[in-house]
Design an enzyme around this catalytic site. Structure first.
Site, PDB file in Angstrom:
ATOM      1  N   GLU A 106       0.811  -1.213   0.000  1.00  0.00           N
ATOM      2  CA  GLU A 106       0.000   0.000   0.000  1.00  0.00           C
ATOM      3  C   GLU A 106       0.846   1.267   0.000  1.00  0.00           C
ATOM      4  O   GLU A 106       0.361   2.333  -0.391  1.00  0.00           O
ATOM      5  CB  GLU A 106      -0.932   0.005   1.222  1.00  0.00           C
ATOM      6  CG  GLU A 106      -1.952  -1.112   1.250  1.00  0.00           C
ATOM      7  CD  GLU A 106      -2.905  -1.095   0.069  1.00  0.00           C
ATOM      8  OE1 GLU A 106      -3.187  -0.001  -0.461  1.00  0.00           O
ATOM      9  OE2 GLU A 106      -3.362  -2.175  -0.332  1.00  0.00           O
ATOM     10  N   GLU A 128      -1.982   9.534   0.269  1.00  0.00           N
ATOM     11  CA  GLU A 128      -2.352   9.391  -1.140  1.00  0.00           C
ATOM     12  C   GLU A 128      -1.903  10.629  -1.918  1.00  0.00           C
ATOM     13  O   GLU A 128      -2.081  11.764  -1.474  1.00  0.00           O
ATOM     14  CB  GLU A 128      -3.860   9.213  -1.246  1.00  0.00           C
ATOM     15  CG  GLU A 128      -4.366   8.929  -2.633  1.00  0.00           C
ATOM     16  CD  GLU A 128      -5.872   8.718  -2.656  1.00  0.00           C
ATOM     17  OE1 GLU A 128      -6.419   8.617  -3.772  1.00  0.00           O
ATOM     18  OE2 GLU A 128      -6.488   8.660  -1.578  1.00  0.00           O
TER      19      GLU A 128
END
Length: 283
Positions: A106, A128
């Site tokens: 991730e 992100e």
């Protein structure tokens, strides 16, 4: 050197499981929630963490450099003493390897020809990059969005959406709706959100912890969907809607690559059912 080369995969993916309705969470995290003695330090030493597992997490090229400290990981694990504490030696080590592999995928900054290989670049990101939206679901009225706040992917597990920040914050002790940015600002909180996800079952899903420690008991629906215990099922729990029920998915292969490497470092075999190619995803 990595600092001179742009990352091949700079898009940080958020976890599709977070699309689950908030009411599906089991609040007690399967009885493994509550500060106690962590088993993590006996499995992963600081030297192994920094010099074997995460060789490049503090490189200048990694946006999360100097964020994911070993001490933060160990302190966070004290909140979930069942993590790395169930079963025999191999089971405990395999679970920790599985968790670290999933969060490495991730947050990876690796690419095929990266120095030390693509699986040496976990924990490179903490947030992100260029989120597509503020990830506010206005229909999740139990966890109302706060104006001006963004609930995009943050932390090792890339926590996303208001209906996940709310319960995660409630479980580990911060205001996830009013202060979601804490997940990218406090490494201990960041690790706690990742461990909360790992340890917490949903009504339709087991916890990743139960899957990796032999506590998972497939339902009839699970058996019909070929959801067998193993690393592949944790991938299904995390992002099965996008990655499972088809072969040779590069994201699945990346997760497995990290897992194989970490199991070798921790001195344990990878076990059965590494992928989810023939598993139906959870609805």
């Amino acid at each position: 050197m990595a600092a001179r080369r742009p990352f091949a995969t700079t898009t940080i993916c958020f976890i599709a499981v977070w699309l689950t309705a908030p009411s599906s969470f089991v609040s007690d995290a399967g009885g493994h929630h509550g500060r106690g003695r962590s088993h993590v330090a006996s499995i992963v030493s600081e030297e192994v963490y920094n010099k074997s597992l995460f060789l490049h997490k503090d490189d200048a090229a990694c946006p999360a450099n100097n964020f994911y400290a070993y001490s933060s990981f160990v302190r966070a694990a004290e909140r979930f003493p069942g993590f790395g504490g169930a079963g025999g030696r191999d089971t405990r080590r395999r679970e920790v390897a599985a968790f670290l592999a999933q969060i490495s995928h991730e947050t990876t900054g690796g690419w095929a020809t990266a120095p030390d290989g693509p699986y040496s670049w976990g924990l490179c990101f903490k947030e992100e990059i260029k989120p597509a939206s503020n990830y506010c679901d206005a229909t999740a009225t139990r966890w109302p969005c706060v104006p001006g706040k963004s609930y995009h992917g943050r932390g090792p597990i890339q926590l996303s959406w208001n209906y996940n920040y709310g319960p995660a914050g409630e479980a580990v002790g911060f205001d996830g709706l009013r202060e979601p940015e804490v997940v990218a600002g406090d490494a201990e909180v960041a690790f706690k959100t990742a461990l909360w996800f790992w340890m917490t079952p949903r009504r339709a899903k087991p916890s990743c912890h139960d899957v990796m420690t032999g506590r998972y008991r497939p339902s009839r629906a699970d058996a019909a969907a070929n959801r067998k215990a193993g690393f592949g099922l944790t991938t299904n729990i995390i992002n099965g809607g996008l990655e499972c029920n088809h072969t040779d998915d590069p994201r699945v292969n990346d997760r497995i690559g990290f897992f194989r490497r970490y199991c070798a470092i921790l001195g344990v075999d990878v076990g059965d059912n590494l992928d989810c190619a023939h598993q139906l995803p959870y609805s």
